[in-house]
Design an enzyme around this catalytic site. Structure first.
Site, PDB file in Angstrom:
ATOM      1  N   HIS A   1       0.824  -1.210   0.000  1.00  0.00           N
ATOM      2  CA  HIS A   1       0.000   0.000   0.000  1.00  0.00           C
ATOM      3  C   HIS A   1       0.860   1.263   0.000  1.00  0.00           C
ATOM      4  O   HIS A   1       0.768   2.094   0.891  1.00  0.00           O
ATOM      5  CB  HIS A   1      -0.983  -0.020   1.178  1.00  0.00           C
ATOM      6  CG  HIS A   1      -2.215  -0.810   0.902  1.00  0.00           C
ATOM      7  ND1 HIS A   1      -3.034  -1.321   1.886  1.00  0.00           N
ATOM      8  CD2 HIS A   1      -2.785  -1.181  -0.274  1.00  0.00           C
ATOM      9  CE1 HIS A   1      -4.047  -1.967   1.316  1.00  0.00           C
ATOM     10  NE2 HIS A   1      -3.916  -1.910   0.021  1.00  0.00           N
TER      11      HIS A   1
ATOM     12  N   CYS B   1       3.419 -12.027   2.480  1.00  0.00           N
ATOM     13  CA  CYS B   1       4.095 -11.960   3.787  1.00  0.00           C
ATOM     14  C   CYS B   1       4.013 -13.346   4.446  1.00  0.00           C
ATOM     15  O   CYS B   1       2.930 -13.936   4.504  1.00  0.00           O
ATOM     16  CB  CYS B   1       3.407 -10.918   4.651  1.00  0.00           C
ATOM     17  SG  CYS B   1       3.884 -11.042   6.383  1.00  0.00           S
TER      18      CYS B   1
ATOM     19  N   HIS C   1     -10.702  -5.929   3.425  1.00  0.00           N
ATOM     20  CA  HIS C   1      -9.260  -5.861   3.191  1.00  0.00           C
ATOM     21  C   HIS C   1      -8.788  -7.060   2.360  1.00  0.00           C
ATOM     22  O   HIS C   1      -9.194  -8.183   2.615  1.00  0.00           O
ATOM     23  CB  HIS C   1      -8.530  -5.850   4.544  1.00  0.00           C
ATOM     24  CG  HIS C   1      -7.114  -5.391   4.434  1.00  0.00           C
ATOM     25  ND1 HIS C   1      -6.117  -6.202   3.931  1.00  0.00           N
ATOM     26  CD2 HIS C   1      -6.522  -4.217   4.749  1.00  0.00           C
ATOM     27  CE1 HIS C   1      -4.974  -5.531   3.959  1.00  0.00           C
ATOM     28  NE2 HIS C   1      -5.187  -4.323   4.449  1.00  0.00           N
TER      29      HIS C   1
ATOM     30  N   GLU D   1      -6.107  -8.719   2.382  1.00  0.00           N
ATOM     31  CA  GLU D   1      -5.482  -9.786   3.187  1.00  0.00           C
ATOM     32  C   GLU D   1      -6.555 -10.740   3.720  1.00  0.00           C
ATOM     33  O   GLU D   1      -6.418 -11.963   3.640  1.00  0.00           O
ATOM     34  CB  GLU D   1      -4.690  -9.198   4.365  1.00  0.00           C
ATOM     35  CG  GLU D   1      -4.080 -10.286   5.238  1.00  0.00           C
ATOM     36  CD  GLU D   1      -3.433  -9.765   6.524  1.00  0.00           C
ATOM     37  OE1 GLU D   1      -2.894  -8.637   6.514  1.00  0.00           O
ATOM     38  OE2 GLU D   1      -3.468 -10.488   7.528  1.00  0.00           O
TER      39      GLU D   1
ATOM     40  N   THR E   1      -3.316 -10.172  10.273  1.00  0.00           N
ATOM     41  CA  THR E   1      -2.029  -9.969  10.974  1.00  0.00           C
ATOM     42  C   THR E   1      -1.882  -8.587  11.617  1.00  0.00           C
ATOM     43  O   THR E   1      -1.095  -8.427  12.535  1.00  0.00           O
ATOM     44  CB  THR E   1      -0.842 -10.178  10.006  1.00  0.00           C
ATOM     45  OG1 THR E   1      -0.970  -9.270   8.911  1.00  0.00           O
ATOM     46  CG2 THR E   1      -0.803 -11.593   9.473  1.00  0.00           C
TER      47      THR E   1
END
Lengths: 282, 282
Positions: free
Chosen positions: A40, A94, A122, A124, A160
């Protein structure tokens, strides 16, 4: 004017790793793409674009080339599509996010209904959720978890970047909803560490500059945390957005940056502050 | 004088089952023993003794006969010894306690360090704990859990009579101590249900009679809960301990009983209250 940099600021482990992998892939040349922005930070994305790396929103149009998977990860369906199309895959997910995806998959396989603590919008979370093979719920808070149905075996995994307190509230609610509860502590402390350092910083200075993508959740949160302590808090993406009047009457300025803000932008901001200070006194 | 019996009082499922099994075994005749008191009711234990069932403290002296395993369960070592000696085993362990023992064993096998929420001195907890093959800790509260070392995988199991709030506090602490937490909700609601009913009762009456073994933890807790609401609360084991002066000036008397109190003792107490009332008015 004194400039104080927060003890912890800028790139976290996963973002640093993803960025390095992306620049290495770009250096190799060839048709290279990322699925969504790699991190981002519009400036990092722009730099990669300047090197020929294009951002795709879906794999539909792509049949050949290298695809870089962004730090937040992608859905299992997107990964499968990339494999099926025999694209060259650079997986910059990640490792902490990867773990959360794997936990959801294994919990699902073992017959748990899965609760993901996070922000449903989001990328993720959308990636993590896609690894569930059975029932899966996304909850943003303990209050939302209180509305979950009664289940038998409940597995809990967190985005996370969630706060520990939020995970705790959700776990508390889930404990009342099933006979077995299995929680994987998938929170990375990079977010909390940056927030704590930013709070410490905000207490010491007359003005705080928070640097990071306007689309970066953790940077926005850093700015919120600082402005609760120091009203003279400003969120910028780049040095040229810095306004000299923000520094008027300021003896000490604090600088902090989100987990997706590269060092070069932090350096540019610090140089700009020094320049403004010099111009004022010169 | 009006006598009100608590909505839920007396034998819980596990105690009822254990008592039935013990009386059936006693009826069969032969050399019959229990390992520790079958339930925390000296009167039930006495009745069984009258039928020839002796209470043993350990299996050392025993080589033949029938051994009844009490509702709270025994340690895995004791069970093994009984099997090795080829004794006739009547396993009256409460099925909920059995579940807790099995969870500790499987958690241990799967590499979890185990945390048992409960009273370390209680035979149920000593039995549950004995099924761990690796590290195991007993904690009585969240404060005690806060002193636990850092672990990797943590498994949590509760003594069946613990309060849910206590389990919640321990889970909260454990969440900070490991990367994975697996909780089995082994609390039986019989305790909470009796306490809630006792509170309701205490609010309606001028005097509360709590019946149950002086060695019964849940009966003692019932008496505590009632006395917080109604100071005229008395804990007795049998009808003959009832003092007429307790009922002086009482318009409504409440009666409740612990999970190990047999119906016949409750009935005797109620009859005794009726007799005292009759004597007073007659």
């Amino acid at each position: 004017m004194e400039i104080i940099l927060a003890k912890q600021a800028g790139f976290c482990f996963g973002v640093k790793r993803a960025t390095q992998m992306a620049f290495e892939a770009a250096d190799m040349g060839g048709q290279t793409f990322t699925l969504g922005p790699i991190i981002h930070s519009p400036q990092v994305v722009q730099k990669l674009e300047d090197m020929g790396v294009k951002v795709l929103n879906d794999l539909g149009e792509l049949d050949t080339g290298t695809i870089i998977i962004r730090s937040h990860g992608v859905t299992s369906g997107e990964l499968e599509e990339a494999v099926r199309k025999e694209l060259e895959i650079v997986d910059a997910t990640c490792p902490f996010v990867k773990k959360a995806q794997e936990h959801v998959q294994s919990l699902s396989c073992a017959g748990y209904d899965v609760v993901v603590v996070g922000d449903a919008d989001h990328p993720e979370v959308q990636g993590i959720v896609s690894y569930a093979m059975g029932k899966v719920y996304v909850v943003g808070s303990g209050d939302e978890a209180a509305k979950l149905p009664r289940m038998s075996k409940i597995g809990v995994v967190a985005q996370t970047t969630q706060s520990f307190e939020n995970l705790e509230d959700v776990v508390r609610q889930c404990l009342r909803r099933g006979s077995e509860l299995r929680v994987f502590h998938t929170i990375c402390d990079a977010t909390a560490v940056r927030q704590d350092a930013a709070k410490d910083l905000a207490k010491q200075v007359d003005c705080v500059i928070v640097i990071g993508g306007f689309n970066s959740g953790n940077t926005k949160r850093l700015a919120e945390v600082c402005s609760e302590i120091q009203v003279r808090t400003h969120h910028i993406e780049t040095a040229d957005q810095l306004l000299p009047e923000w520094l008027e009457g300021v003896a000490r300025v604090g600088v902090t940056a989100g987990a997706s803000t590269p060092k070069w932008i932090i350096d540019e901001v610090i140089e700009m502050i020094e320049q403004i200070d010099k111009d004022k006194n010169g």
